[in-house]
Design a protein around this motif. Structure first.
Motif, PDB file in Angstrom:
ATOM      1  N   ASP A 151       0.803  -1.227   0.000  1.00 19.21           N
ATOM      2  CA  ASP A 151       0.000   0.000   0.000  1.00 19.21           C
ATOM      3  C   ASP A 151       0.835   1.276   0.000  1.00 19.21           C
ATOM      4  O   ASP A 151       0.410   2.293  -0.535  1.00 19.21           O
TER       5      ASP A 151
ATOM      6  N   ALA B   7       0.445   4.202  -2.761  1.00 18.62           N
ATOM      7  CA  ALA B   7       0.157   5.575  -2.351  1.00 18.62           C
ATOM      8  C   ALA B   7       0.941   6.597  -3.172  1.00 18.62           C
ATOM      9  O   ALA B   7       0.661   7.787  -3.114  1.00 18.62           O
TER      10      ALA B   7
ATOM     11  N   PRO C  76      -1.357   9.263  -6.127  1.00 21.17           N
ATOM     12  CA  PRO C  76      -2.472   9.903  -5.414  1.00 21.17           C
ATOM     13  C   PRO C  76      -3.673  10.205  -6.296  1.00 21.17           C
ATOM     14  O   PRO C  76      -4.781  10.373  -5.809  1.00 21.17           O
TER      15      PRO C  76
ATOM     16  N   VAL D 158      -7.754   7.389  -7.274  1.00 21.30           N
ATOM     17  CA  VAL D 158      -8.615   7.279  -6.099  1.00 21.30           C
ATOM     18  C   VAL D 158      -9.168   5.862  -5.968  1.00 21.30           C
ATOM     19  O   VAL D 158      -9.251   5.318  -4.870  1.00 21.30           O
TER      20      VAL D 158
ATOM     21  N   CYS E  93      -6.685   3.657  -4.322  1.00 21.35           N
ATOM     22  CA  CYS E  93      -6.631   3.924  -2.886  1.00 21.35           C
ATOM     23  C   CYS E  93      -7.802   3.254  -2.173  1.00 21.35           C
ATOM     24  O   CYS E  93      -7.626   2.613  -1.134  1.00 21.35           O
TER      25      CYS E  93
ATOM     26  N   THR F 281      -7.365  -0.570  -2.162  1.00 25.20           N
ATOM     27  CA  THR F 281      -6.332  -0.991  -1.222  1.00 25.20           C
ATOM     28  C   THR F 281      -6.853  -0.947   0.205  1.00 25.20           C
ATOM     29  O   THR F 281      -6.646  -1.884   0.986  1.00 25.20           O
TER      30      THR F 281
ATOM     31  N   LEU G 229      -8.450   8.500   1.173  1.00 26.07           N
ATOM     32  CA  LEU G 229      -7.292   9.255   1.599  1.00 26.07           C
ATOM     33  C   LEU G 229      -7.554   9.988   2.905  1.00 26.07           C
ATOM     34  O   LEU G 229      -8.570  10.646   3.063  1.00 26.07           O
TER      35      LEU G 229
END
Length: 197
Positions: A103, A107, A110, A113, A116, A119, A183
């Motif tokens: 992860d 990251a 960014p 999305v 993210c 994950t 995030l």
């Protein structure tokens, strides 16, 4: 000589009628990792050190979980139910460690999305699976040691597997609001930058 708390390096930060808050300079990084006060990490060097400790711990855990899985699978130790439960638990913990290790690399993107969110979803799922298999290990020990002369349960491992891989829980969480995963910032450094996760 009778035991007790070591007060060397500790000082009183504040005190009132209900509580006393102390600070010490000899706690380990592990104490920072389990900080329930949710104070932010303000030092980039401290965050880097904690990150390396995490990577080393998760990496070693993943290596030895892989060795355990390979041993059980290669030597055909998977015939009895405790071995099958242990294999499921090791697999869940291995997948949790691998997602956790990957992860930080994910990251770096960014703008992605969806990456993210997926994950975070996998982290939630494999953490839940790990806890569930640990609980099922306890349930099996209870049946094996306390209820020794109970009736044989049909499709025992199938029932355990349905409970042990609880996909429905995380599906409900993401169906309610996909922003439940995503995030977040867990700290601001002294130079004004933040460490988003």
């Amino acid at each position: 000589g009778a035991g007790g708390w070591n007060s060397d390096g500790c000082f009183v930060k504040e005190t009132n009628d209900n509580e006393t808050v102390c600070g010490c300079n000899h706690l380990t990084s592990f104490a920072i990792l389990l900080d329930i006060s949710r104070e932010t990490v303000t030092s980039r060097a401290q965050a880097t050190i904690l990150t390396f400790i995490t990577y080393i711990g998760c990496g070693l855990s993943a290596i030895f979980l892989s060795v355990t899985l390979l041993t059980y699978l290669a030597f055909k130790l998977r015939k009895d139910i405790p071995s099958k439960i242990l294999i499921q638990l090791c697999l869940a913990l291995l997948l949790l460690n691998l997602v956790f290790l990957v992860d930080a690399w994910l990251a770096l993107y960014p703008k992605a999305v969806g990456l993210c969110i997926s994950t975070a979803w996998f982290l939630h799922y494999f953490l839940l699976v790990s806890f569930t298999w640990m609980g099922l290990e306890g349930v099996h020990m209870y049946y094996a040691l306390v209820k020794v002369f109970n009736d044989n349960i049909s499709h025992y491992m199938l029932k355990f597997s349905l409970v042990g891989w609880p996909m429905l829980v995380v599906i409900i969480v993401i169906a309610i609001d996909k922003n439940n995963y995503g995030l977040m910032s867990y700290g601001k450094f002294s130079d004004g930058t933040s460490d988003d996760l």
